[in-house]
Design a protein around this motif. Structure first.
Motif, short mmCIF file in Angstrom:
data_model
loop_
_atom_site.label_atom_id
_atom_site.label_comp_id
_atom_site.label_asym_id
_atom_site.label_seq_id
_atom_site.Cartn_x
_atom_site.Cartn_y
_atom_site.Cartn_z
N GLY A 147 -56.63 28.65 7.90
CA GLY A 147 -57.87 29.41 8.05
C GLY A 147 -57.84 30.46 9.14
N MET A 148 -56.65 30.84 9.59
CA MET A 148 -56.53 31.90 10.60
C MET A 148 -56.07 33.19 9.94
SD MET A 148 -54.73 30.05 13.92
CE MET A 148 -53.34 29.39 13.01
N GLY A 149 -56.65 34.30 10.38
CA GLY A 149 -56.17 35.59 9.89
C GLY A 149 -54.81 35.90 10.50
N PHE A 150 -54.08 36.82 9.88
CA PHE A 150 -52.74 37.16 10.39
C PHE A 150 -52.45 38.64 10.17
CE2 PHE A 150 -48.23 37.95 9.73
CZ PHE A 150 -47.72 37.49 10.93
N THR A 151 -51.84 39.25 11.20
CA THR A 151 -51.42 40.65 11.11
C THR A 151 -50.02 40.79 11.69
OG1 THR A 151 -53.69 41.44 11.39
CG2 THR A 151 -51.93 43.03 11.76
N SER A 152 -49.12 41.38 10.92
CA SER A 152 -47.80 41.75 11.42
C SER A 152 -47.85 43.24 11.77
CB SER A 152 -46.72 41.50 10.37
OG SER A 152 -45.45 41.94 10.84
N VAL A 153 -47.56 43.58 13.02
CA VAL A 153 -47.69 44.94 13.50
C VAL A 153 -46.31 45.59 13.58
CG1 VAL A 153 -48.50 46.40 15.40
CG2 VAL A 153 -49.72 44.28 14.83
N PRO A 154 -46.09 46.72 12.91
CA PRO A 154 -44.79 47.40 12.97
C PRO A 154 -44.44 47.80 14.40
CG PRO A 154 -46.17 48.31 11.22
CD PRO A 154 -47.05 47.42 12.04
N VAL A 155 -43.14 47.84 14.68
CA VAL A 155 -42.70 48.22 16.02
C VAL A 155 -43.00 49.69 16.27
CG1 VAL A 155 -40.88 46.48 16.13
CG2 VAL A 155 -40.37 48.76 15.22
N LEU A 156 -43.28 50.01 17.51
CA LEU A 156 -43.47 51.40 17.92
C LEU A 156 -42.11 51.98 18.28
CD1 LEU A 156 -45.63 53.58 18.63
CD2 LEU A 156 -45.53 52.73 20.98
N ALA A 157 -41.80 53.15 17.76
CA ALA A 157 -40.48 53.73 17.98
C ALA A 157 -40.60 55.22 18.24
CB ALA A 157 -39.57 53.47 16.78
N ASP A 158 -39.55 55.76 18.85
CA ASP A 158 -39.42 57.21 19.00
C ASP A 158 -38.04 57.61 18.47
OD1 ASP A 158 -37.64 56.39 20.94
OD2 ASP A 158 -38.84 57.09 22.64
N THR A 159 -37.58 58.79 18.81
CA THR A 159 -36.31 59.26 18.26
C THR A 159 -35.12 58.43 18.74
OG1 THR A 159 -36.17 60.86 20.08
CG2 THR A 159 -37.12 61.63 17.99
N ALA A 160 -35.29 57.71 19.87
CA ALA A 160 -34.21 56.88 20.40
C ALA A 160 -34.23 55.47 19.81
CB ALA A 160 -34.30 56.81 21.92
N GLY A 161 -35.27 55.15 19.03
CA GLY A 161 -35.36 53.82 18.44
C GLY A 161 -36.61 53.09 18.90
N PRO A 162 -36.70 51.79 18.62
CA PRO A 162 -37.88 51.02 18.99
C PRO A 162 -38.04 50.91 20.51
CG PRO A 162 -36.56 49.87 17.34
CD PRO A 162 -35.74 51.00 17.84
N TYR A 163 -39.29 50.94 20.96
CA TYR A 163 -39.57 50.62 22.36
C TYR A 163 -39.24 49.15 22.56
CZ TYR A 163 -42.10 54.99 23.09
OH TYR A 163 -42.44 56.32 23.22
N SER A 164 -38.56 48.84 23.65
CA SER A 164 -38.19 47.45 23.90
C SER A 164 -38.00 47.20 25.38
CB SER A 164 -36.91 47.08 23.15
OG SER A 164 -35.78 47.71 23.75
N SER A 165 -38.14 45.95 25.78
CA SER A 165 -37.88 45.57 27.17
C SER A 165 -36.43 45.82 27.52
CB SER A 165 -38.24 44.09 27.38
OG SER A 165 -39.60 43.85 27.07
N THR A 166 -35.53 45.58 26.58
CA THR A 166 -34.10 45.79 26.82
C THR A 166 -33.82 47.25 27.15
OG1 THR A 166 -33.50 43.99 25.34
CG2 THR A 166 -31.80 45.64 25.78
N ARG A 167 -34.43 48.16 26.42
CA ARG A 167 -34.22 49.60 26.66
C ARG A 167 -34.74 49.99 28.03
NH1 ARG A 167 -36.19 53.94 22.12
NH2 ARG A 167 -37.93 54.45 23.50
N ILE A 168 -35.87 49.44 28.43
CA ILE A 168 -36.44 49.77 29.74
C ILE A 168 -35.58 49.20 30.85
CG2 ILE A 168 -38.44 49.40 31.23
CD1 ILE A 168 -40.12 49.43 28.59
#
Length: 314
Positions: A147-168
């Protein structure tokens, strides 16, 4: 609205139940994380906004021999999430016992029964449960059944690829805090208590507040233009050194030493948040304390120029 931190998932107050929650480690709380939170808020504006996260980071539990890598420790992460409008942060203690919980039990016992969530959101690569056995598709299916709603959110990306903690992390280790700031949405900060040092900075005419890096990632060693947030909320400009102080043969672990411009006062024991704006130069050894003192003076002038230019450009 003030955010609330909940560290015992088995004892959640009634007023904190019934939220829409984003799931993840949220190390750094970068723009990709912000996208997840904002999407959830737009999807369920009728529900209180929450985050379910973990501490310590699972990697710290499973690979304790790794060098420190955290972008944000709990206090800084909580502040960053609160700034995004998150009202409740459910910070689950991650230990060996919790890591053995099957994915099914995590969804039913923790998310549904204990937290009473009404909607859940995560990124497409989120995995959970024992041996990361829980997938996004499994989570979506079980949320529907419970009974819980669910949303899968696409990753945010730029020309270098997805934003990520690893990249930072890579940008900081390469000496680009200004570029890391663009992906974080704010300057990267190290938060910690001021410790007693050897008072050499005071003898050189530049007293410093010394802060251990602890579990924080160690960025490129060198000198930085910084701003410092004091416990009373004030922000001061300064110059900081991160490294092992080769000129005085310190030889100890790397530390953060920050000189606050035009500041007088006792900071020992107080918690500061030091934001890195720009790397001025790499760490180097000088021929004696006089040469070091002259360089520190030049570093302070350079830091003032960088920070004032940044302020003028806002």
């Amino acid at each position: 609205m003030r955010a609330h931190l909940h560290e015992n998932w088995r004892d959640i107050p009634a007023q904190a139940r019934g939220c829409a929650a984003a799931l993840g480690n949220f190390d750094g709380v970068h723009l990709g994380h912000a996208q997840l939170v904002h999407t959830l808020r737009e999807t369920r504006p009728d529900l209180p906004l929450a985050v379910v996260t973990f501490d310590p980071h699972p990697r710290e539990v499973f690979r304790p021999q790794d060098p420190p890598f955290r972008l944000t420790l709990p206090d800084e992460r909580f502040a960053a999430l609160a700034a995004l409008g998150v009202q409740h942060v459910f910070q689950i203690q991650f230990d060996e016992a919790f890591s053995l919980m099957p994915a099914e039990r995590f969804v039913e016992d923790v998310l549904s029964n204990a937290l009473g969530l009404r909607h859940v959101a995560c990124g497409p690569d989120f995995a959970f449960g024992h041996r990361r056995g829980g997938t996004v598709s499994f989570l979506a299916e079980r949320c529907g059944e419970l009974g819980m709603g669910f949303t899968s959110v696409p990753v945010l990306a730029d020309t270098a690829g997805p934003y990520s903690s690893t990249r930072i992390r890579r940008l900081l280790q390469e000496g680009y805090p200004d570029r890391a700031a663009k992906e974080l949405g704010r300057s990267w900060s190290i938060r910690g208590a001021v410790q007693h040092g050897d008072k050499r900075g005071r003898l050189l005419g530049f007293p410093t507040a010394n802060i251990a890096l602890g579990r924080h990632l160690e960025p490129a060693r060198g000198v930085y233009a910084v701003t410092v947030r004091l416990p009373n909320g004030q922000t001061r400009q300064g110059v900081a050194n991160i490294g092992r102080r080769p000129t005085i043969n310190d030889g100890q672990e790397s530390r953060l030493e920050v000189n606050l411009f035009d500041y007088e006062g006792d900071l020992y024991g107080q918690t500061l948040s030091v934001a890195l704006h720009s790397m001025l130069r790499a760490e180097k050894r000088f021929n004696g304390l006089d040469a070091l003192k002259e360089q520190i003076s030049q570093d302070a002038q350079a830091a003032r120029a960088v920070l004032n230019a940044e302020l003028a450009g806002q």
